[in-house]
Design a protein around this motif. Sequence first.
Motif, PDB file in Angstrom:
ATOM      1  N   VAL A 236       0.841  -1.200   0.000  1.00  0.00           N
ATOM      2  CA  VAL A 236       0.000   0.000   0.000  1.00  0.00           C
ATOM      3  C   VAL A 236       0.874   1.247   0.000  1.00  0.00           C
ATOM      4  O   VAL A 236       0.608   2.214  -0.732  1.00  0.00           O
ATOM      5  CB  VAL A 236      -0.949   0.000   1.212  1.00  0.00           C
ATOM      6  CG1 VAL A 236      -1.713   1.319   1.292  1.00  0.00           C
ATOM      7  CG2 VAL A 236      -1.922  -1.166   1.128  1.00  0.00           C
ATOM      8  N   GLN A 237       1.935   1.229   0.801  1.00  0.00           N
ATOM      9  CA  GLN A 237       2.854   2.356   0.850  1.00  0.00           C
ATOM     10  C   GLN A 237       3.584   2.537  -0.470  1.00  0.00           C
ATOM     11  O   GLN A 237       3.741   3.655  -0.969  1.00  0.00           O
ATOM     12  CB  GLN A 237       3.859   2.139   1.986  1.00  0.00           C
ATOM     13  CG  GLN A 237       4.930   3.216   2.096  1.00  0.00           C
ATOM     14  CD  GLN A 237       4.362   4.575   2.445  1.00  0.00           C
ATOM     15  OE1 GLN A 237       3.272   4.668   3.031  1.00  0.00           O
ATOM     16  NE2 GLN A 237       5.086   5.632   2.085  1.00  0.00           N
ATOM     17  N   ARG A 238       4.015   1.420  -1.066  1.00  0.00           N
ATOM     18  CA  ARG A 238       4.720   1.508  -2.342  1.00  0.00           C
ATOM     19  C   ARG A 238       3.812   2.024  -3.443  1.00  0.00           C
ATOM     20  O   ARG A 238       4.226   2.836  -4.274  1.00  0.00           O
ATOM     21  CB  ARG A 238       5.280   0.140  -2.732  1.00  0.00           C
ATOM     22  CG  ARG A 238       6.247   0.175  -3.905  1.00  0.00           C
ATOM     23  CD  ARG A 238       6.727  -1.203  -4.303  1.00  0.00           C
ATOM     24  NE  ARG A 238       7.401  -1.899  -3.210  1.00  0.00           N
ATOM     25  CZ  ARG A 238       8.020  -3.065  -3.375  1.00  0.00           C
ATOM     26  NH1 ARG A 238       8.036  -3.660  -4.577  1.00  0.00           N
ATOM     27  NH2 ARG A 238       8.607  -3.653  -2.347  1.00  0.00           N
ATOM     28  N   LEU A 239       2.562   1.573  -3.463  1.00  0.00           N
ATOM     29  CA  LEU A 239       1.610   2.055  -4.454  1.00  0.00           C
ATOM     30  C   LEU A 239       1.338   3.537  -4.263  1.00  0.00           C
ATOM     31  O   LEU A 239       1.215   4.295  -5.230  1.00  0.00           O
ATOM     32  CB  LEU A 239       0.306   1.261  -4.353  1.00  0.00           C
ATOM     33  CG  LEU A 239      -0.815   1.668  -5.314  1.00  0.00           C
ATOM     34  CD1 LEU A 239      -0.366   1.537  -6.764  1.00  0.00           C
ATOM     35  CD2 LEU A 239      -2.065   0.819  -5.072  1.00  0.00           C
ATOM     36  N   SER A 240       1.249   3.971  -3.000  1.00  0.00           N
ATOM     37  CA  SER A 240       1.036   5.391  -2.724  1.00  0.00           C
ATOM     38  C   SER A 240       2.202   6.227  -3.235  1.00  0.00           C
ATOM     39  O   SER A 240       2.005   7.330  -3.778  1.00  0.00           O
ATOM     40  CB  SER A 240       0.862   5.594  -1.217  1.00  0.00           C
ATOM     41  OG  SER A 240       0.729   6.974  -0.906  1.00  0.00           O
ATOM     42  N   GLU A 241       3.422   5.724  -3.093  1.00  0.00           N
ATOM     43  CA  GLU A 241       4.591   6.448  -3.600  1.00  0.00           C
ATOM     44  C   GLU A 241       4.572   6.536  -5.117  1.00  0.00           C
ATOM     45  O   GLU A 241       4.937   7.573  -5.693  1.00  0.00           O
ATOM     46  CB  GLU A 241       5.866   5.740  -3.122  1.00  0.00           C
ATOM     47  CG  GLU A 241       6.080   5.807  -1.616  1.00  0.00           C
ATOM     48  CD  GLU A 241       7.253   4.959  -1.161  1.00  0.00           C
ATOM     49  OE1 GLU A 241       7.835   4.256  -2.036  1.00  0.00           O
ATOM     50  OE2 GLU A 241       7.590   4.988   0.033  1.00  0.00           O
ATOM     51  N   LEU A 242       4.152   5.455  -5.784  1.00  0.00           N
ATOM     52  CA  LEU A 242       4.062   5.479  -7.242  1.00  0.00           C
ATOM     53  C   LEU A 242       3.009   6.476  -7.713  1.00  0.00           C
ATOM     54  O   LEU A 242       3.236   7.228  -8.671  1.00  0.00           O
ATOM     55  CB  LEU A 242       3.725   4.078  -7.758  1.00  0.00           C
ATOM     56  CG  LEU A 242       4.803   3.012  -7.598  1.00  0.00           C
ATOM     57  CD1 LEU A 242       4.253   1.639  -7.948  1.00  0.00           C
ATOM     58  CD2 LEU A 242       6.020   3.327  -8.476  1.00  0.00           C
ATOM     59  N   GLU A 243       1.858   6.481  -7.054  1.00  0.00           N
ATOM     60  CA  GLU A 243       0.804   7.421  -7.427  1.00  0.00           C
ATOM     61  C   GLU A 243       1.214   8.854  -7.146  1.00  0.00           C
ATOM     62  O   GLU A 243       0.850   9.770  -7.885  1.00  0.00           O
ATOM     63  CB  GLU A 243      -0.485   7.066  -6.688  1.00  0.00           C
ATOM     64  CG  GLU A 243      -1.108   5.753  -7.153  1.00  0.00           C
ATOM     65  CD  GLU A 243      -2.363   5.413  -6.386  1.00  0.00           C
ATOM     66  OE1 GLU A 243      -2.517   5.914  -5.244  1.00  0.00           O
ATOM     67  OE2 GLU A 243      -3.191   4.631  -6.912  1.00  0.00           O
ATOM     68  N   ASN A 244       1.969   9.058  -6.070  1.00  0.00           N
ATOM     69  CA  ASN A 244       2.459  10.400  -5.765  1.00  0.00           C
ATOM     70  C   ASN A 244       3.459  10.871  -6.817  1.00  0.00           C
ATOM     71  O   ASN A 244       3.495  12.051  -7.177  1.00  0.00           O
ATOM     72  CB  ASN A 244       3.106  10.413  -4.382  1.00  0.00           C
ATOM     73  CG  ASN A 244       3.538  11.809  -3.960  1.00  0.00           C
ATOM     74  OD1 ASN A 244       2.735  12.730  -3.903  1.00  0.00           O
ATOM     75  ND2 ASN A 244       4.815  11.960  -3.668  1.00  0.00           N
TER      76      ASN A 244
END
Length: 314
Positions: A236-244
């Motif tokens: 979830v954190q990694r996906l959030s970083e990609l979306e950011n």
Amino acid sequence: MTLVHFWVTYYFDRDFLRSHSHRCNKHIGSLVDILNLLSRDTIIQNLKDRVNTAKLLLLRWCHFKYQSSQPNFNDQTLPPSKNHPPSRSVHQPSESAFSTIALTQPHPLDDAIPSISLFEFAGHMARVELRLFQKIQQTELLWLNWRRPDVGRKRCRHVHRLIERANEVSRWVANKIVSGETFEKRCDIIQRFIRLASRCVALNNLNSVMEILGGLNLHVVQRLKETWRLLPDSFVQRLSELENLMDSRANYKNYREALRTCRFPAVPYLGVYLRDLTFVEEGNKTYLDSDELVINFEKLRLISSILSEFRQFQ
């Protein structure tokens, strides 16, 4: 082994797809036997992953040749089926190993995709994206030609090809996720695509990152609430970083900063260039007077600046 892997990846279509069928089948069978022997050889166990990857690529090419050689009966009334997928013409085979095969009709080797390391798969995606990106001519980006319904596809075919590939990848990502039969299986597939997107960032292939995120954000995937609840916090954190990173807020500020500091080669996100050119074209007049005698050189300077940045990534 590295030489065999390189040949299967780049030159197999030249040596086999243009050969006679019986000779082609004979040589392919011999090569598969050799790869099977190599995979069992204890001397090169450290190369086992490369051997298996080369074998998978070879089998995928065989499947692509078989599908491309099927007769076309031009019967549009027959629905496609798993046993008889619709025929399609061969378009640039050297670029279609992962675009045409992996993104269209499902085939028996779809389940073998996870067996290919993410490093290998991301590398192939980057090569295909870079080739398509390098083929775009700057004239295709002038005067919003790609949006013109009359001549857009004819004059800007490379722009449209990269746009179509982006849509294909996003649909493929969504299709692979929803094809999972259980919550756990779908969650595992989502994790693989998140890792694949992270690998694309490491390779500076930002166009593929946006394609994967586009597939993850499609409604058919986002509505899988129970599946998303199983996603570990680290992903979830990694996906959030990609979306950011690819966030469109503040005029793609984070993306532009990452692109400015990345090393070459890199594949930027095409949509940002099309967006910038659209704003410049629609927000500025070409002529400053009603008689169209005084040219707006500031507008031309802005277009030149965008195209200059675009060119340096080619």
